[in-house]
Design a protein around this motif. Structure first.
Motif, short mmCIF file in Angstrom:
data_model
loop_
_atom_site.label_atom_id
_atom_site.label_comp_id
_atom_site.label_asym_id
_atom_site.label_seq_id
_atom_site.Cartn_x
_atom_site.Cartn_y
_atom_site.Cartn_z
N PHE A 5 23.48 -57.80 17.11
CA PHE A 5 24.17 -58.10 18.24
C PHE A 5 23.39 -58.30 19.61
O PHE A 5 23.94 -58.92 20.52
N CYS A 6 22.18 -57.60 19.56
CA CYS A 6 21.26 -58.29 20.80
C CYS A 6 21.26 -59.88 20.53
O CYS A 6 21.08 -60.50 21.76
N LYS A 7 21.03 -60.25 19.45
CA LYS A 7 20.94 -61.78 19.40
C LYS A 7 22.32 -62.47 19.73
O LYS A 7 22.21 -63.65 20.52
N PRO A 42 27.83 -52.88 24.36
CA PRO A 42 27.05 -53.03 25.84
C PRO A 42 25.85 -54.06 25.62
O PRO A 42 25.46 -54.27 24.70
N LYS A 43 25.31 -54.65 26.89
CA LYS A 43 24.55 -55.63 26.71
C LYS A 43 23.36 -54.96 26.68
O LYS A 43 22.30 -55.23 25.83
N GLU A 44 23.07 -53.50 27.20
CA GLU A 44 22.01 -52.83 26.75
C GLU A 44 22.06 -52.30 25.40
O GLU A 44 22.97 -51.88 25.13
N HIS A 45 20.76 -52.42 24.74
CA HIS A 45 20.85 -51.78 23.31
C HIS A 45 20.84 -50.26 23.37
O HIS A 45 20.02 -49.62 23.73
N ILE A 46 22.19 -49.92 22.84
CA ILE A 46 22.37 -48.36 22.51
C ILE A 46 22.67 -48.21 21.07
O ILE A 46 23.42 -49.30 20.57
N VAL A 84 37.94 -48.41 17.83
CA VAL A 84 37.31 -47.27 16.81
C VAL A 84 35.81 -47.92 16.99
O VAL A 84 35.39 -48.89 17.27
N SER A 85 34.96 -46.92 16.74
CA SER A 85 33.62 -46.91 16.75
C SER A 85 32.96 -46.16 15.52
O SER A 85 33.33 -44.90 15.36
N ASN A 86 32.58 -46.83 14.56
CA ASN A 86 31.84 -46.17 13.40
C ASN A 86 30.44 -45.67 13.59
O ASN A 86 29.87 -46.26 14.25
N VAL A 87 30.15 -44.55 13.07
CA VAL A 87 28.92 -43.83 13.53
C VAL A 87 28.04 -43.33 11.97
O VAL A 87 28.64 -42.65 11.31
N GLY A 88 27.12 -44.20 12.14
CA GLY A 88 25.97 -43.74 11.04
C GLY A 88 26.48 -44.02 9.57
O GLY A 88 27.40 -44.80 9.58
N GLU A 89 25.76 -43.65 8.66
CA GLU A 89 25.94 -43.96 7.21
C GLU A 89 27.34 -43.58 6.75
O GLU A 89 28.24 -44.23 6.14
N GLY A 91 29.98 -42.80 8.54
CA GLY A 91 30.85 -43.53 9.52
C GLY A 91 31.13 -45.03 8.81
O GLY A 91 31.86 -45.77 9.61
N CYS A 92 30.24 -45.46 7.93
CA CYS A 92 30.03 -47.01 7.56
C CYS A 92 29.80 -48.00 8.57
O CYS A 92 30.15 -48.93 8.75
N GLN A 93 28.86 -47.54 9.59
CA GLN A 93 28.23 -48.24 10.72
C GLN A 93 27.21 -49.36 10.06
O GLN A 93 26.28 -48.73 9.63
N SER A 94 27.76 -50.46 10.15
CA SER A 94 26.70 -51.62 9.43
C SER A 94 25.77 -52.40 10.44
O SER A 94 24.90 -52.60 9.83
N VAL A 95 26.18 -52.20 11.80
CA VAL A 95 25.50 -52.59 12.77
C VAL A 95 25.11 -51.67 13.68
O VAL A 95 25.77 -51.07 14.43
N ARG A 96 23.59 -51.37 14.05
CA ARG A 96 23.10 -50.31 14.60
C ARG A 96 23.10 -50.71 16.08
O ARG A 96 22.01 -50.68 16.79
N HIS A 97 24.10 -51.25 16.73
CA HIS A 97 24.08 -51.57 18.23
C HIS A 97 25.58 -51.19 18.60
O HIS A 97 26.75 -51.63 17.84
N LEU A 98 25.63 -50.16 19.35
CA LEU A 98 26.90 -49.65 19.98
C LEU A 98 28.19 -50.57 19.99
O LEU A 98 27.77 -51.52 20.63
N HIS A 99 29.10 -50.54 19.14
CA HIS A 99 30.16 -51.33 19.43
C HIS A 99 31.46 -50.63 19.21
O HIS A 99 31.54 -49.72 18.47
#
Ligand code: AMP
Length: 113
Positions: A5-7, A42-46, A84-89, A91-99
């Motif tokens: 997502f930063c890219k 967010p543009k800032e990486h979280i 919705v925001s998925n969190v961690g394993e 939560g099935c979060q596949s991209v580790r950039h807050l979305h």
């Protein structure tokens, strides 16, 4: 940092932009789960909800103030939508950039995900 997502935010990977301002970027999900499926980041990486702190949380409030405007632009504000925001394993979060997923355009399942 090797973050998809930063890219996307930097324009190194193409995306279908629906909103951009100083603090956040929104684009169409590449594999939509509903007729309207947009991600706002967010543009800032979280890395995720689990990494929101008192110091970096201002952008989260900003994102939530922008979501209704995006929903209006996408024509889903009046009908309603889901954020919705998925969190961690688990939560099935596949991209580790807050979305935050913005889903709408039809009556969604009454299950949580
Ligand atoms: P999550 O699984 O909650 O981490 O959500 C990540 C989302 O990113 C998924 O819904 C993917 O379909 C979406 N996604 C992955 N790569 C891209 C991309 N290049 N452009 C747009 N959306 C993407």
């Amino acid at each position: 940092m090797d973050c998809l997502f930063c890219k996307i935010i930097a324009g190194e990977i193409p995306s279908a932009k629906v909103w951009e301002d100083e603090y956040c970027y929104a684009f169409k999900d590449i594999a939509p789960q509903a007729p309207v499926h947009v991600l706002i980041v967010p543009k800032e990486h979280i890395s995720g909800v689990d990494c929101i702190t008192v110091k970096n949380s201002t952008v989260v409030a900003h994102i939530f103030s922008v979501i209704p405007w995006i929903a209006a632009e996408l024509g889903i504000r009046d009908g309603g939508y889901r954020v919705v925001s998925n969190v961690g394993e688990n939560g099935c979060q596949s991209v580790r950039h807050l979305h935050f997923h913005i889903l709408g355009g039809e009556k969604l399942s009454d299950r949580m995900a």
